[in-house]
Scaffold this motif. Sequence first.
Motif, PDB file in Angstrom:
ATOM      1  N   PRO A 143     -14.257   8.216  -5.238  1.00 23.02           N
ATOM      2  CA  PRO A 143     -15.099   9.163  -4.499  1.00 23.02           C
ATOM      3  C   PRO A 143     -14.326   9.830  -3.359  1.00 23.02           C
ATOM      4  CG  PRO A 143     -16.217   7.050  -4.787  1.00 23.02           C
ATOM      5  CD  PRO A 143     -14.799   6.841  -5.198  1.00 23.02           C
ATOM      6  N   GLY A 144     -14.561  11.146  -3.176  1.00 27.48           N
ATOM      7  CA  GLY A 144     -13.953  11.851  -2.057  1.00 27.48           C
ATOM      8  C   GLY A 144     -13.003  12.945  -2.476  1.00 27.48           C
ATOM      9  N   GLY A 145     -12.450  13.619  -1.476  1.00 27.14           N
ATOM     10  CA  GLY A 145     -11.510  14.710  -1.703  1.00 27.14           C
ATOM     11  C   GLY A 145     -10.069  14.257  -1.612  1.00 27.14           C
ATOM     12  N   HIS A 146      -9.182  15.196  -1.268  1.00 34.43           N
ATOM     13  CA  HIS A 146      -7.753  14.883  -1.268  1.00 34.43           C
ATOM     14  C   HIS A 146      -7.412  13.744  -0.303  1.00 34.43           C
ATOM     15  CE1 HIS A 146      -3.497  15.505  -1.832  1.00 34.43           C
ATOM     16  NE2 HIS A 146      -3.327  15.671  -0.528  1.00 34.43           N
ATOM     17  N   MET A 147      -8.063  13.726   0.863  1.00 37.88           N
ATOM     18  CA  MET A 147      -7.769  12.688   1.854  1.00 37.88           C
ATOM     19  C   MET A 147      -8.842  11.604   1.859  1.00 37.88           C
ATOM     20  SD  MET A 147      -4.866  13.571   2.965  1.00 37.88           S
ATOM     21  CE  MET A 147      -4.696  12.423   4.316  1.00 37.88           C
ATOM     22  N   TYR A 148      -9.295  11.222   0.681  1.00 40.67           N
ATOM     23  CA  TYR A 148     -10.363  10.226   0.539  1.00 40.67           C
ATOM     24  C   TYR A 148     -10.047   8.919   1.263  1.00 40.67           C
ATOM     25  CZ  TYR A 148      -7.379   7.829  -2.825  1.00 40.67           C
ATOM     26  OH  TYR A 148      -6.335   7.153  -3.402  1.00 40.67           O
ATOM     27  N   LEU A 149      -8.780   8.555   1.329  1.00 36.55           N
ATOM     28  CA  LEU A 149      -8.396   7.269   1.924  1.00 36.55           C
ATOM     29  C   LEU A 149      -8.541   7.270   3.435  1.00 36.55           C
ATOM     30  CD1 LEU A 149      -4.491   6.983   1.801  1.00 36.55           C
ATOM     31  CD2 LEU A 149      -5.753   9.095   1.636  1.00 36.55           C
ATOM     32  N   VAL A 150      -8.563   8.465   4.072  1.00 39.60           N
ATOM     33  CA  VAL A 150      -8.755   8.535   5.518  1.00 39.60           C
ATOM     34  C   VAL A 150     -10.202   8.217   5.874  1.00 39.60           C
ATOM     35  CG1 VAL A 150      -8.722  10.086   7.521  1.00 39.60           C
ATOM     36  CG2 VAL A 150      -6.847  10.143   5.866  1.00 39.60           C
ATOM     37  N   ASP A 151     -11.123   8.677   5.047  1.00 42.41           N
ATOM     38  CA  ASP A 151     -12.543   8.432   5.300  1.00 42.41           C
ATOM     39  C   ASP A 151     -12.905   6.958   5.138  1.00 42.41           C
ATOM     40  OD1 ASP A 151     -12.947  11.134   5.755  1.00 42.41           O
ATOM     41  OD2 ASP A 151     -13.313  11.543   3.635  1.00 42.41           O
ATOM     42  N   GLY A 152     -12.202   6.252   4.278  1.00 44.84           N
ATOM     43  CA  GLY A 152     -12.467   4.828   4.074  1.00 44.84           C
ATOM     44  C   GLY A 152     -11.632   4.291   2.938  1.00 44.84           C
ATOM     45  N   PRO A 153     -10.791   3.281   3.213  1.00 49.05           N
ATOM     46  CA  PRO A 153      -9.881   2.763   2.188  1.00 49.05           C
ATOM     47  C   PRO A 153     -10.488   1.705   1.271  1.00 49.05           C
ATOM     48  CG  PRO A 153      -9.450   1.662   4.253  1.00 49.05           C
ATOM     49  CD  PRO A 153     -10.543   2.676   4.534  1.00 49.05           C
ATOM     50  N   GLU A 154     -11.745   1.327   1.508  1.00 48.90           N
ATOM     51  CA  GLU A 154     -12.302   0.193   0.777  1.00 48.90           C
ATOM     52  C   GLU A 154     -12.294   0.401  -0.736  1.00 48.90           C
ATOM     53  OE1 GLU A 154     -13.849   0.029   4.928  1.00 48.90           O
ATOM     54  OE2 GLU A 154     -13.674   1.595   3.406  1.00 48.90           O
ATOM     55  N   ALA A 155     -12.725   1.591  -1.195  1.00 51.55           N
ATOM     56  CA  ALA A 155     -12.766   1.847  -2.637  1.00 51.55           C
ATOM     57  C   ALA A 155     -11.369   1.812  -3.230  1.00 51.55           C
ATOM     58  CB  ALA A 155     -13.445   3.187  -2.924  1.00 51.55           C
ATOM     59  N   LEU A 156     -10.407   2.360  -2.496  1.00 52.03           N
ATOM     60  CA  LEU A 156      -9.016   2.345  -2.944  1.00 52.03           C
ATOM     61  C   LEU A 156      -8.502   0.916  -3.088  1.00 52.03           C
ATOM     62  CD1 LEU A 156      -6.097   3.493  -3.350  1.00 52.03           C
ATOM     63  CD2 LEU A 156      -5.932   3.567  -0.862  1.00 52.03           C
ATOM     64  N   LEU A 157      -8.707   0.101  -2.069  1.00 56.97           N
ATOM     65  CA  LEU A 157      -8.190  -1.272  -2.096  1.00 56.97           C
ATOM     66  C   LEU A 157      -8.906  -2.108  -3.146  1.00 56.97           C
ATOM     67  CD1 LEU A 157      -7.649  -1.900   1.719  1.00 56.97           C
ATOM     68  CD2 LEU A 157      -5.967  -1.223  -0.014  1.00 56.97           C
ATOM     69  N   ASN A 158     -10.190  -1.836  -3.361  1.00 57.11           N
ATOM     70  CA  ASN A 158     -10.910  -2.534  -4.421  1.00 57.11           C
ATOM     71  C   ASN A 158     -10.331  -2.173  -5.787  1.00 57.11           C
ATOM     72  OD1 ASN A 158     -12.647  -3.869  -2.707  1.00 57.11           O
ATOM     73  ND2 ASN A 158     -14.241  -2.298  -2.824  1.00 57.11           N
ATOM     74  N   ALA A 159      -9.979  -0.883  -5.974  1.00 60.71           N
ATOM     75  CA  ALA A 159      -9.404  -0.455  -7.257  1.00 60.71           C
ATOM     76  C   ALA A 159      -8.043  -1.098  -7.477  1.00 60.71           C
ATOM     77  CB  ALA A 159      -9.282   1.077  -7.287  1.00 60.71           C
ATOM     78  N   ILE A 160      -7.253  -1.196  -6.399  1.00 58.97           N
ATOM     79  CA  ILE A 160      -5.934  -1.813  -6.517  1.00 58.97           C
ATOM     80  C   ILE A 160      -6.073  -3.315  -6.790  1.00 58.97           C
ATOM     81  CG2 ILE A 160      -3.850  -2.427  -5.221  1.00 58.97           C
ATOM     82  CD1 ILE A 160      -4.024   0.319  -3.875  1.00 58.97           C
ATOM     83  N   SER A 161      -6.975  -3.961  -6.085  1.00 62.90           N
ATOM     84  CA  SER A 161      -7.176  -5.405  -6.283  1.00 62.90           C
ATOM     85  C   SER A 161      -7.616  -5.729  -7.704  1.00 62.90           C
ATOM     86  CB  SER A 161      -8.222  -5.938  -5.291  1.00 62.90           C
ATOM     87  OG  SER A 161      -7.792  -5.792  -3.973  1.00 62.90           O
ATOM     88  N   GLY A 162      -8.382  -4.808  -8.319  1.00 58.58           N
ATOM     89  CA  GLY A 162      -8.902  -5.065  -9.647  1.00 58.58           C
ATOM     90  C   GLY A 162      -7.999  -4.624 -10.775  1.00 58.58           C
ATOM     91  N   SER A 163      -6.817  -4.064 -10.444  1.00 59.99           N
ATOM     92  CA  SER A 163      -5.934  -3.549 -11.503  1.00 59.99           C
ATOM     93  C   SER A 163      -4.911  -4.589 -11.942  1.00 59.99           C
ATOM     94  CB  SER A 163      -5.223  -2.296 -11.010  1.00 59.99           C
ATOM     95  OG  SER A 163      -4.362  -2.590  -9.933  1.00 59.99           O
TER      96      SER A 163
END
Length: 231
Positions: A211-231
């Motif tokens: 979810p989000g635009g180009h700088m999605y990780l600035v708004d909140g890294p939780e989804a990113l880190l969850n995706a990395i943890s689950g890969s």
Amino acid sequence: MASTALPLACLPFAGSGAGVYRAWRHLDSDALHIVPIQLPGREELYLESAFIDAVRAARWLTPRVLEAVGGQRFALFGHSLGAVLAYEIAQELARTGNTSLQHVYVSGSPGPGHVRENQATGLDDEAFLARVREFAGYRHSALDSPDLRELLLPTLRSDVEMHENYRPSTTEPLRVPVTALRGVDDTLVTAEQVRGWEETTVKTFTHVELPGGHMYLVDGPEALLNAISGS
């Protein structure tokens, strides 16, 4: 840090520093341990000259990344400029025979062979900042302060030049898995461009939309880190 947590060495995007990722440390888990990596020309390395060549920057960064992860198996993460730095560090590790890298996560970036047509390098300050805002999809409030702009602009210019002039050091595919991530509403980098990373590995390639635009990780890294943890 849990003994089973995989160190995730995080590379800055243009104009940023390790401070972005230091703010993520409270999100350490049993799966991941955030390891911020600094580039010269910013924060505590402000007095050091910033790089304008990504391949040289990666060669400088590689031993520092290995030191930061303490000789453990680890993964690399980079967003935008950080993505190509992560890729070049992975290539440097491959050239030197180091096998501690387990995974490369690249975010908000086309595959490494992509060349941006409309560049910001060489423009006057106002045009440069307008072009960078167009590329990044946001403008940092610090750039609205004349004093802070004077401090930050030289490093931002160096980072943008490094990114815009980047050419891959090799077309040899990596022998580690690569995951390419993108904000689903990113208007700067298309899903097709992100899938260009598939050509960079002979191992598993995964494409993840978040979810989000180009700088999605600035708004909140939780989804990113969850995706990395689950890969």
